[in-house]
Design an enzyme around this catalytic site. Sequence first.
Site, short mmCIF file in Angstrom:
data_model
loop_
_atom_site.label_atom_id
_atom_site.label_comp_id
_atom_site.label_asym_id
_atom_site.label_seq_id
_atom_site.Cartn_x
_atom_site.Cartn_y
_atom_site.Cartn_z
N LYS A 50 0.85 -1.19 0.00
CA LYS A 50 0.00 0.00 0.00
C LYS A 50 0.88 1.24 0.00
CE LYS A 50 -4.06 1.59 2.70
NZ LYS A 50 -4.86 1.31 3.91
N SER A 138 -9.77 1.03 2.91
CA SER A 138 -8.89 1.90 2.13
C SER A 138 -7.79 1.15 1.38
CB SER A 138 -8.24 2.92 3.05
OG SER A 138 -7.42 2.26 4.01
N SER A 162 -10.00 -1.58 6.99
CA SER A 162 -9.45 -1.25 5.66
C SER A 162 -8.76 -2.39 4.93
CB SER A 162 -8.47 -0.08 5.78
OG SER A 162 -9.18 1.12 5.95
#
Lengths: 497, 590
Positions: A50, A138, A162
């Site tokens: 990420k 996310s 997330s």
Amino acid sequence: MKSTRPILNVARASSTKPSPFTWVHPGEGIEARVTEVTDQRLKGKRIAIKDNFMLRGTRTTCSSRMLQEFESPYTATSVKSLLSSAASITGKTQMDEFGMGSMTNNLPPGSPPVHNPWNLDAAVEGKDEVQVRSAGGSSGGSAAAVKGGQAWAALGTDTGGSVRLPASYCGLVGLKPSHGMISRHGVVSYADTLDCVGILTSEVDDARLLFDIMSHPDSMDPSCASAEVRHRAEGVEHEARHSMKGLRDGRLDGVRIGIPIETCLEKDLTPLDLAPFIRHLRSLGATIVPISIPSIRLALPAYYVLACAEASSNLARFGGGWYGGQQSGLKEPDGSVDRRQWTRRWGFGPEVKKRILAGTYALTAGAFNNSYLKALQLRQRLRSDLDAIFRSSQPQDLDDVTEAPSRGVDVYMHLTAIQTAPILDSTSSTSQDARGYAQDLLTVPASLGGLPCISLPIGLGADGWPVGASLTGQWGSESVLMDIAKIGMANYNSSVE
Amino acid sequence: MQSLPRPAGSIIRLTRALRHPRSIRILARNARPASPSSARLASSSNIIPSSRHLYRDSSSTPARNYSSAAAHQSRTLGETSTAPPPVSEPGLEGWETVIGLEIHAQIRTDHKLFSASRTSFEEEPNTNVVPFDAGFPGTLPVLNRQAVDLTVSTALALNCTINPRSTFDRKHYFYHDIPASYQITQHYNPIATEGKIELSPDLDPTLDRDVTVRIQQIQIEQDTAKTTKLADGSTHIDLNRAGMGLMEIVTEADMRSPKEAGAFIRKLQALLRRIKASDGDMEKGSMRVDANVSIHRTGTPFGTRCEIKNLNSVRFMMAALDNERRRHLKHYLDKPDVPLRQETRGFDEAKGETFTLRTKEEAEDYRYMPDGNLGPIVILPGYLESIRRSLPELPDDVRRRLPEQYGVSLADTEVLLSMDDVEGSGVAYFEEVVGNDQSRDGKQAVNWIVNELLGRLARKNEIWTWDRVPPQTLSSLLALVETGEMTGTAAKNLLKHLLEQATITADTDIKLLATQMGLVAAGDSGADTLAELCRAVIEKLPAEAESVRKGKEKVVMRLVGQVMKDSKGTADAKKAREVLLSMLVGEASS
């Protein structure tokens, strides 16, 4: 559930076309140049991370305009661990700005949201009216990279769901470990007391391998569990395994699985009936126990207060001018106050601004007692409630070793999401209505409790899109949790498909 | 400053020099690079780094600080000012001043409070900086345990209650000197509370009364970056200071005059240096003081409090406090109906006046929040006990013990203390000279150290070090004087010789050396020799001899002087006088 789609497994980063990536390594992936390779466990494995993980030689943007040109000055401890096991870092993935969101659509202006690759086969085959759905957030980019076949596994971060939510939407395994198990050093903080490094994979065993590689003490992260605490957790787990005799034989005899009544929602918030999976687990020998976590609803507002308050604090550093560089082609005002205001106004997106404002308010002298402090108390209450349902005791607390209830459960289970992947062109945002509240009921308690939680792809909803189930265990019980998850999943998918 | 009542200039200068010499601060800093780890030094009080200086040449520091004259004058001062009644301060009769202090002292650690950056002073700006210090994302604080040790030492030395579980909080504000936009501090659960420092005229002759200054709390926090504003209007920021460990020490408003505030700060500085917790150097910025002051008519409630920020010397602090309270007085007298505004003020050192920084209405909301990364500091009883055991003897304990144990004066004790306020090696040297079995007389020893050794070194513009004249050597020398084998004069000559030779070690045989130099007393063993000397002198100085015979006994000293001269100082002057008198008058008068 095939995990690779050869036609699409070439990773691409784009700021105008939908892509899970913000940056893709031009070659085969970053090999271990920042650290020494000590073993070959991840040899040849392509792993996406990420875009809030520091990796020297890459930018770490957090999908924010604020950090568009921020070059990572060092590498996160977790990423170093992967590299020292010979992993290839294939790219960095899109995310909701600073981790705030659940659809990976809070992105810099002009960036399209990440598409869920679940139905890309259909898209490739040229079917009419291909639905574009969200990969969740996310950590949506990380989930999409794995589901789309560009990465064997991906790292995400999970503050309130997330990692688990994208896993559920994309049909993946998503592990949010106990808070403090994997070092957060080098991961851009959203809310320190809730943030966890999470893992997205196709198989439980892959998640276990990555967890084992990254789970160790770190002198650079004071909240990362010490060897001593880990040792205590192992002791507690060893003890617990005595009662779960089936695990040795690939069964669940002696395993007690709780179903919290508070998580049993009305039909339109239940994309899949959990009953067949429960029956499957019971057929493997598990004992299913209805349980109650009374403070679970009360604790939800605490999550918003705490996460926003911590975010307002953590994100206050941006705009100070020490890093990030000048925004190319833009004229910034002179004077440190003006420049800071201008930069923050320009650099943060609307969702981030909203949460910073809410968090700032919660910490002001006038509101503190009735917001932040109350939230801390509610969180504490939830933690006591959670401790009371488990058969094992919380290994972190030395001072107050409470006798764990002998009739307690080993894990508790509920659906990960109140829906399948949402359609992207719909204008409604899940986090703003009552549905968002119900969604948080499923993901937030494990975050507030700092507990390990794994989302497993257990089937498809009525619309043919995947649905996940979450198993949550006592702090530090990842090993048992993943044993149960693996045994539970072993013959289940094939029996459904 | 001009309104401060001042005694005679020379005395105040000397006392200040003795209590708070600039040289000592230089010493404290010099001691650091010489000692790789202060923890190791703490456990080896015998190891005295060779770079330990008593003082150094400096334009503002007279090299005569430790001359015998200075010591003597300060001794006189100590004896004469025994607890006079409280002095009423000119213009403030009928008013009471109330002062509380907030002190920030940099903790003397090798690296910063939460990062691996080296602590530094006056180095190239922004050279001791890691990403954490600049507030880079993804970085986390890692607590420096050494800072905790030193703060706990300080708290114990200040008689504080140690919090068994203290926590860190964030204090938020946007400013260029704080890259993360929050300072990590201890707002809700500080590490220590409820301590005290006792001030007494018995130990500090400048004071008028006994004062107990209570310590409200001590907290650990980060220092900010250093801001420098240049003439061209630009602002420069140095992150070398950002994230250094600070102790914030908050007192109750227990002081009643700028003088008491000054005495408190000096006492705190000496204590911090002695336990090696901080350099405590206000001029260099390793210690900074904010002072709260209010005044009220005696017997009425306290007045409005104003805070003066960032005072950087004891003298300026006292001047600022006096200026500020006189501003209050003028306000209360001129505009009795208008309440005084509560303010935060600065001090203009050139003008000697305070000025408004901000008023209370502009006060900032710091949005304090527990830090989510750092766990609590848990203090276990065993750890506390080990810190307590490692504490050195504190200056006030020395001030009480030395006069009682050895009969030395407080003024001489002050000189011994000020020889080295970090390691306390001046006191250790003295006790080494006296010997474990107290074989030497304490008063005699301290006289020799202060007047002969330090005085002579000062005249030579030299610094004192432990090894310059090893304590064993001085002790042997004093032994020879005490047994009468050597006269005081001869011993002084030998010391002079030793200081010029500069080749003395602890093994040097003083008695052998004295014999070789013909400095061994002509007394006891050589009664005949002394008689011969006296007879020769009487022949040499017939006029003086005649005067003595006629009853002018005082003139005998001239003859004694000649005997001393002829014997190169080896003769015992007292015995020579007896012999001369018996020869001339027929009997020895005592």
